[in-house]
Write an enzyme that holds these catalytic residues in place. Structure first.
Site, PDB file in Angstrom:
ATOM      1  N   HIS A 136      39.722  28.495   4.392  1.00 39.98           N
ATOM      2  CA  HIS A 136      38.914  29.506   5.098  1.00 39.98           C
ATOM      3  C   HIS A 136      39.572  30.875   4.956  1.00 39.98           C
ATOM      4  CE1 HIS A 136      36.027  26.788   7.089  1.00 39.98           C
ATOM      5  NE2 HIS A 136      37.028  25.931   7.127  1.00 39.98           N
ATOM      6  N   ASP A 169      41.879  23.456   8.787  1.00 38.67           N
ATOM      7  CA  ASP A 169      40.816  22.483   8.514  1.00 38.67           C
ATOM      8  C   ASP A 169      40.113  22.764   7.185  1.00 38.67           C
ATOM      9  OD1 ASP A 169      39.876  24.890   9.700  1.00 38.67           O
ATOM     10  OD2 ASP A 169      37.923  23.962  10.036  1.00 38.67           O
ATOM     11  N   GLU A 170      39.440  21.748   6.701  1.00 38.08           N
ATOM     12  CA  GLU A 170      38.476  21.835   5.587  1.00 38.08           C
ATOM     13  C   GLU A 170      39.044  22.476   4.315  1.00 38.08           C
ATOM     14  OE1 GLU A 170      34.229  21.872   7.896  1.00 38.08           O
ATOM     15  OE2 GLU A 170      35.217  23.802   7.646  1.00 38.08           O
ATOM     16  N   ASN A 171      40.306  22.229   4.053  1.00 36.50           N
ATOM     17  CA  ASN A 171      40.873  22.660   2.782  1.00 36.50           C
ATOM     18  C   ASN A 171      40.659  21.537   1.769  1.00 36.50           C
ATOM     19  OD1 ASN A 171      42.387  23.639   0.620  1.00 36.50           O
ATOM     20  ND2 ASN A 171      44.307  22.888   1.498  1.00 36.50           N
ATOM     21  N   GLU A 209      43.396  18.080  10.744  1.00 38.28           N
ATOM     22  CA  GLU A 209      44.030  17.994   9.433  1.00 38.28           C
ATOM     23  C   GLU A 209      45.524  18.305   9.443  1.00 38.28           C
ATOM     24  OE1 GLU A 209      39.703  19.045   8.441  1.00 38.28           O
ATOM     25  OE2 GLU A 209      41.105  19.299  10.091  1.00 38.28           O
TER      26      GLU A 209
END
Length: 675
Positions: free
Chosen positions: A255, A318-320, A370
């Site tokens: 992000h 998150d969301e890497n 995460e």
């Protein structure tokens, strides 16, 4: 009063009768106190209402009391004396506080209070000023009225929160929210006893905090929409004056696009980079193998640590998806050299580096699921979007955590769905010691689809129900009674400047092109925005798209649809179908006339063209509903062919149009399927 409003009133009366005991036990309190006992009698509120501090007092508490009294004046149309406080014997409200507590709130501060409304006075006792603030909010919620004026019912309350961490996350990065938006939401948070503002400040779509060490970060990554350091300090002070902590989030290593617009040298992939204009998850990621990354972050985080005094700092995490890491040969060589088997281990390497920086600055690291790695220090805090099981697993291994799964208010689920989610459910597998590691929860307002004009309607009033889940005893969990009280609290929140109710009319006037919004008001009372992440696929809108359509004016809990649900329930359970059918027929008559009015209105309202089939759908629902009710009322069972045809028709109607869905579909299906 027209027939439709009569139906609403009838349904409200039916609902109230179903939980009359709860009405008398809880009145309009939200969150419900830990212990509350009402007695017969009233303490009248008049112009002589006065106060006295019989213990500790400070500027923060005095200012809070002043704001409470102004709200009480606004509600009662009484003008109280602006003179100094009265003596103990003369005062209506006596506030006895042991100490001021922490001027800057900390996790675990004492927020307990005791409140007694007696026939001649109100007595509020608290250990700290913040506890007294919580009690003052309860006192405001106790205000009732009769033909003789306003009064407090006699009551005895002992109260304290169930969870110490009760938060609201506001994303100011994807869509910038001006400082006045943050302030009015802090006021609302205090009103429902939330105590943590989690402020999401960096994203692919925007870098919002001013940095004097690296001014290019906000100058190149924000489109000019950022918070100065003085504004951020002002928010910290404003929140502290309301007993609320402010925890910033600087999302990393994913992000990260807005970081890299000005600093492509710390990216994992080749630049150049531009501010992301779309919603979603993107590839740009900080390079965890580059020493320059940590040199920048060390200075930046040290700078932010001085602005935000809270002990906790959120790093996202998150969301890497690691796509840039996989494609970067230097990063792959680094991983091989250092024995890092996969991207998860590489991110753990990065987290350890950031942990050292934060620890050096006196901060505790917090991040999404995460970041969890069993050999990280137990002091870190896990913020779970994955759910209660993930949170429990972390607690079993010694980690504290906060739950947000189930509280994603941006997904437009009704308040009842959020309300049933508990950070510590009754069937929790944790022992008593492990349960202490579940600190509480946060509602999350991600900002892909909100602007300053609409954000309040996405946060409130549903977040008040979530606040109750965090504060009140676990046994307080009846959705019907929650909605009854939520309707009252929603209106009272307007006193604080929230726009969650009034801005709907503003949007509808724009959509209708200045025409009478009556038909549109009825329409948005029956539809809700599509739930979950479907808006991404349905409406291909960028972050620059004006969020002023029908989907933006509609809300998660449309009142008329909820009233219809109650009417259907009452009808199906009634033994006298002939009598109970009348209420439903009022709905169907109104739907048919509304459909005709909408057809006329849309001719001169181009903004409604993508919703042009909704009037036809509404008329069809009216006809189907009338046929089903008549069949059940007369006792003439519908044949299977009719039922199959109508179910197919409803199935077609239920498909979203203009990003909204008919909220009445579930009850319509019950009518058609009923024997």
């Amino acid at each position: 009063m027209n027939k439709f409003l009569i139906a609403i009133v009838v349904m409200a009366a039916l609902a109230a009768s179903a939980f009359g005991d709860l009405v008398s036990e809880r009145r309009n309190l939200m969150p419900v106190p830990k212990e509350v006992s009402f007695a017969e009698g009233k303490l009248r509120i008049d112009k002589d209402f006065s106060f006295a501090f019989t213990g500790h007092s400070d500027g923060r508490l005095s200012a809070y009391l002043s704001r409470v009294l102004k709200r009480l004046e606004g509600r009662t149309l009484l003008e109280f004396s602006r003179l100094a406080e009265k003596s103990k014997d003369e005062a209506t409200l006596m506030i006895d506080v042991d100490s001021g507590g922490n001027a800057i709130p900390k996790l675990g501060d004492d927020e307990s209070y005791e409140l007694r409304v007696e026939s001649d006075a109100v007595v509020l006792n608290a250990e700290t000023s913040v506890g007294a603030m919580r009690g003052l909010e309860t006192l405001l919620q106790l205000v009732e009225a009769d033909e003789d004026g306003f009064y407090f019912p006699l009551v005895s309350i002992k109260d304290e929160p169930r969870f110490a961490w009760r938060g609201l996350m506001i994303d100011s990065a994807r869509h910038f929210q001006p400082i006045e938006v943050i302030k009015r939401n802090l006021d609302a948070m205090a009103a429902v006893k939330l105590n943590v503002l989690h402020w999401h400040l960096t994203e692919d779509q925007g870098f919002r905090p001013e940095s004097k060490k690296f001014p290019e970060l906000h100058l190149m990554g924000s489109d000019g929409d950022f918070y100065t350091q003085e504004e951020m300090k002002e928010i910290v002070r404003y929140a502290a004056d309301r007993g609320i902590r402010v925890m910033p989030e600087f999302d990393m290593p994913g992000h990260a696009t807005a970081w890299l617009v000005s600093h492509p040298e710390i990216a994992s992939g080749p630049g150049p980079y531009e501010i992301e204009r779309r919603p979603g998850v993107f590839n740009p990621t900080l390079d965890p193998t580059n020493p320059k990354t940590y040199k920048l972050l060390e200075k930046f985080l040290a700078e932010m640590a001085k602005i935000f005094p809270d002990r906790y700092m959120h790093i996202g995490g998150d969301e890497n998806e690691g796509k840039q890491w996989d494609a970067n040969q230097k990063i792959q060589a680094f991983m091989k050299k250092n024995g890092l088997k996969n991207n998860h281990e590489l991110q753990t390497y990065f987290n350890r580096k950031i942990l050292k920086i934060l620890t050096k600055n006196g901060k505790v690291m917090m991040g999404w699921d995460e970041i969890f790695q069993p050999d990280l220090p137990k002091e870190i805090v896990i913020h779970s979007w994955r759910g209660q099981k993930a949170l429990a697993d972390a607690a079993k291994q010694g980690y504290t955590g906060v739950l947000s799964n189930g509280y994603y208010i941006d997904l437009m689920h009704p308040a009842s769905e959020h309300y049933k989610v508990d950070p510590l459910p009754a069937d929790s597998p944790l022992n008593d010691e492990e349960k202490k590691r579940v600190l509480g929860g946060e509602a999350t307002m991600w900002a892909e689809w909100v602007t300053p004009e609409t954000i309040d309607s996405r946060i409130w009033p549903r977040t008040a129900a979530i606040a109750e889940r965090f504060w009140s005893p676990q046994k307080v969990n009846e959705p019907d009674d929650m909605y009854r009280r939520l309707n009252v609290i929603s209106i009272r929140l307007e006193e604080l400047g929230l726009t969650h109710i009034k801005n709907q009319d503003q949007l509808l006037r724009r959509i209708s092109n200045g025409q009478d919004i009556g038909p549109l008001k009825k329409l948005v009372g029956l539809v809700a925005p599509v739930r979950g992440y479907r808006r991404y696929q349905i409406l291909k809108q960028s972050m620059l798209f004006p969020l002023t359509g029908l989907i933006d004016a509609s809300q998660a809990d449309p009142a008329d649809a909820m009233a219809f649900d109650k009417a259907v329930e009452a009808f199906l359970e009634s033994e006298d179908k002939s009598r109970s059918a009348a209420t439903l027929l009022v709905f169907f008559d109104d739907w048919k006339s509304t459909a005709s009015e909408l057809r006329v209105l849309k001719k001169d309202a181009p903004a409604l063209q993508n919703a042009s089939v909704l009037p036809d759908d509404l008329e069809k629902l009216s006809a189907i509903g009338r046929e089903a009710v008549e069949s059940l009322r007369t006792g003439k069972a519908s044949d299977d062919d009719w039922r199959t045809a109508k179910l197919a028709e409803i199935d077609e109607i239920r498909k979203q149009k203009a990003g909204v869905e008919w909220r009445v579909i579930g009850s319509m299906l019950r009518l058609v399927r009923a024997e």
